[in-house]
Design an enzyme around this catalytic site. Structure first.
Site, mmCIF file in Angstrom:
data_model
loop_
_atom_site.group_PDB
_atom_site.id
_atom_site.type_symbol
_atom_site.label_atom_id
_atom_site.label_comp_id
_atom_site.label_asym_id
_atom_site.label_seq_id
_atom_site.Cartn_x
_atom_site.Cartn_y
_atom_site.Cartn_z
ATOM 1 N N ARG A 279 11.503 3.759 3.424
ATOM 2 C CA ARG A 279 11.021 2.792 4.437
ATOM 3 C C ARG A 279 12.201 1.905 4.805
ATOM 4 O O ARG A 279 12.986 1.499 3.942
ATOM 5 C CB ARG A 279 9.893 1.936 3.877
ATOM 6 C CG ARG A 279 9.581 0.751 4.785
ATOM 7 C CD ARG A 279 8.345 0.025 4.395
ATOM 8 N NE ARG A 279 7.153 0.744 4.798
ATOM 9 C CZ ARG A 279 5.939 0.208 4.821
ATOM 10 N NH1 ARG A 279 5.758 -1.050 4.467
ATOM 11 N NH2 ARG A 279 4.901 0.920 5.193
ATOM 12 N N LYS B 86 25.045 -2.542 6.579
ATOM 13 C CA LYS B 86 24.140 -1.423 6.815
ATOM 14 C C LYS B 86 24.752 -0.023 6.817
ATOM 15 O O LYS B 86 24.558 0.735 5.876
ATOM 16 C CB LYS B 86 23.375 -1.666 8.105
ATOM 17 C CG LYS B 86 22.012 -1.100 8.073
ATOM 18 C CD LYS B 86 21.119 -1.680 9.134
ATOM 19 C CE LYS B 86 21.827 -1.912 10.434
ATOM 20 N NZ LYS B 86 20.967 -2.555 11.419
ATOM 21 N N HIS C 283 5.250 5.843 11.622
ATOM 22 C CA HIS C 283 4.645 5.757 10.281
ATOM 23 C C HIS C 283 3.711 6.967 10.163
ATOM 24 O O HIS C 283 2.483 6.836 10.170
ATOM 25 C CB HIS C 283 3.882 4.439 10.160
ATOM 26 C CG HIS C 283 3.556 4.031 8.757
ATOM 27 N ND1 HIS C 283 3.643 4.899 7.676
ATOM 28 C CD2 HIS C 283 3.125 2.843 8.252
ATOM 29 C CE1 HIS C 283 3.283 4.242 6.585
ATOM 30 N NE2 HIS C 283 2.968 3.006 6.899
ATOM 31 N N ARG D 94 0.783 -1.230 0.000
ATOM 32 C CA ARG D 94 0.000 0.000 0.000
ATOM 33 C C ARG D 94 0.816 1.281 0.000
ATOM 34 O O ARG D 94 0.620 2.160 -0.819
ATOM 35 C CB ARG D 94 -0.835 0.058 1.279
ATOM 36 C CG ARG D 94 -2.254 -0.285 1.176
ATOM 37 C CD ARG D 94 -2.662 -0.806 2.528
ATOM 38 N NE ARG D 94 -1.866 -1.997 2.797
ATOM 39 C CZ ARG D 94 -2.282 -3.209 2.483
ATOM 40 N NH1 ARG D 94 -3.457 -3.375 1.978
ATOM 41 N NH2 ARG D 94 -1.523 -4.266 2.697
ATOM 42 N N THR D 95 1.714 1.396 0.972
ATOM 43 C CA THR D 95 2.353 2.686 1.210
ATOM 44 C C THR D 95 3.167 3.129 0.004
ATOM 45 O O THR D 95 3.097 4.278 -0.411
ATOM 46 C CB THR D 95 3.228 2.613 2.478
ATOM 47 O OG1 THR D 95 2.415 2.119 3.531
ATOM 48 C CG2 THR D 95 3.769 3.962 2.863
HETATM 49 C C1 NCD Z 1 1.690 -1.095 8.012
HETATM 50 C C2 NCD Z 1 3.185 -0.984 7.989
HETATM 51 O O1 NCD Z 1 3.855 -1.459 7.082
HETATM 52 O O2 NCD Z 1 3.666 -0.393 8.931
HETATM 53 N N1 NCD Z 1 1.087 -1.159 6.779
HETATM 54 C C3 NCD Z 1 0.992 -0.026 6.052
HETATM 55 O O3 NCD Z 1 1.921 0.724 5.908
HETATM 56 N N2 NCD Z 1 -0.214 0.243 5.523
HETATM 57 C C4 NCD Z 1 1.166 -2.011 8.993
HETATM 58 C C5 NCD Z 1 1.650 -3.424 9.008
HETATM 59 O O4 NCD Z 1 2.486 -3.850 8.241
HETATM 60 O O5 NCD Z 1 1.142 -4.132 9.861
#
Ligand code: NCD
Length: 302
Positions: free
Chosen positions: A106, A84, A134, A56-57
């Site tokens: 991310r 890293k 987030h 999604r993100t």
């Molecule tokens: C979340 C995430 O990745 O932090 N999902 C998201 O970004 N919509 C929640 C999750 O992975 O549980």
């Protein structure tokens, strides 16, 4: 290397004042209701770099950027195995040398976006770091709550955050943001998923809160962050924490989840299509919220 000390980044909710949050929500609302989206980010370049998987993100940020006319370059480094510290520094320097207008990051480790933000000369947006933060998810959740209540008063509304709170960056950012807007948070989790805090009421099953809350935010069990399996089985966990139709009854409760939903563990199948469940509305709102965030950070820093 130039270090921009006053560059506006979004690494956590703390980076935004209440007024700025209001401004982002108002802009998202305006964009959502506009028949034709403005190309406010035309000729801008946005780089997304996801060191951890996302459905999604990542697509939400990319769709938001493209809808406003920007171009997007995505670096898929989720399978990168290089060491890293050095890699991160090199990655930041390399990306910066391409002169993007914003970088969306991310990472599985908490604090990485904040660290990288010191080495780049454009706004950096945190798309989720470890169990830390987030912020864009919390903003879209707040937007969805406000929208549900007709953009009227939400102060005093009670929200139960249910599940693996301790390991959830979504919970962290939401707790910070929603309390700022006067919502009362109740934490609902088994003891091993309960954060060590005295700031909030705590309950150990959803049954105990259904009669007093206006909103339930279910979370995914973050198995990838558990060193070993803590509960006997997911079915066992679901008995007390899965949101079911039977549990909600006819109550007027707004049901949220950031996705991905573990069906029948976080939320029962039969509730996913119930009109109280706003999972897809959250996804839809996420695009407008990310448009508003990108616009704000990019246009204000150029
Ligand atoms: C979340 C995430 O990745 O932090 N999902 C998201 O970004 N919509 C929640 C999750 O992975 O549980």
């Amino acid at each position: 290397m130039i270090i921009w000390l006053f560059m506006k980044h979004l690494t956590g909710i703390k980076d935004l004042s209440t007024n700025e949050v209001e401004e982002i929500l108002a802009r998202a609302k305006e964009l959502k209701s506009s028949a034709r989206l403005p190309k406010t980010l035309k000729d801008r370049l946005i780089i997304t770099i996801f060191f951890e998987n996302s459905t999604r993100t990542r697509s939400s940020f990319e769709v938001a950027a493209k809808r406003l006319g920007a171009s997007v370059v995505s670096l898929d480094v989720s399978k990168s195995s290089t060491s890293k510290g050095e890699t991160l520094f090199d990655t930041a320097a390399n990306l910066d040398a391409m002169e993007p207008d914003a970088i969306v990051v991310r990472h599985k480790d908490s604090g990485v976006p904040k660290m990288l933000s010191n080495y780049i000369s454009c706004p950096l947006l945190n798309a989720g770091d470890g169990s830390h933060a987030h912020p864009s998810q919390a903003l879209l959740d707040l937007f969805t709550i406000k929208e549900h209540y007709g953009f009227g008063e939400i102060e005093g509304k009670k929200i139960a955050i249910v599940g693996d709170i301790k390991n959830s960056r979504v919970a962290n950012s939401n707790i910070e943001l929603l309390t700022k807007f006067g919502l009362e948070v109740i934490l609902v989790a088994p003891p091993h998923f309960m954060p060590n805090t005295d700031r909030f009421q705590k309950r150990y099953s959803v049954k105990e809160v259904v009669d007093e809350v206006d909103i339930i935010m279910a979370l995914r069990t973050q198995t990838e962050r558990h060193k070993n399996q803590i509960y006997a089985s997911l079915a066992d966990y679901a008995q007390n924490f899965c949101i079911t139709k039977e549990l909600l009854g006819k109550r007027d409760i707004l049901l949220l989840h950031p996705g991905p939903v573990n069906r029948n563990v976080d939320i029962a199948d039969e509730l996913m299509t119930d009109k109280r469940c706003k999972v897809l509305t959250q996804v839809n709102n996420g695009v407008y919220i990310r448009m508003a965030i990108l616009e704000k950070l990019i246009l204000e820093s150029s």
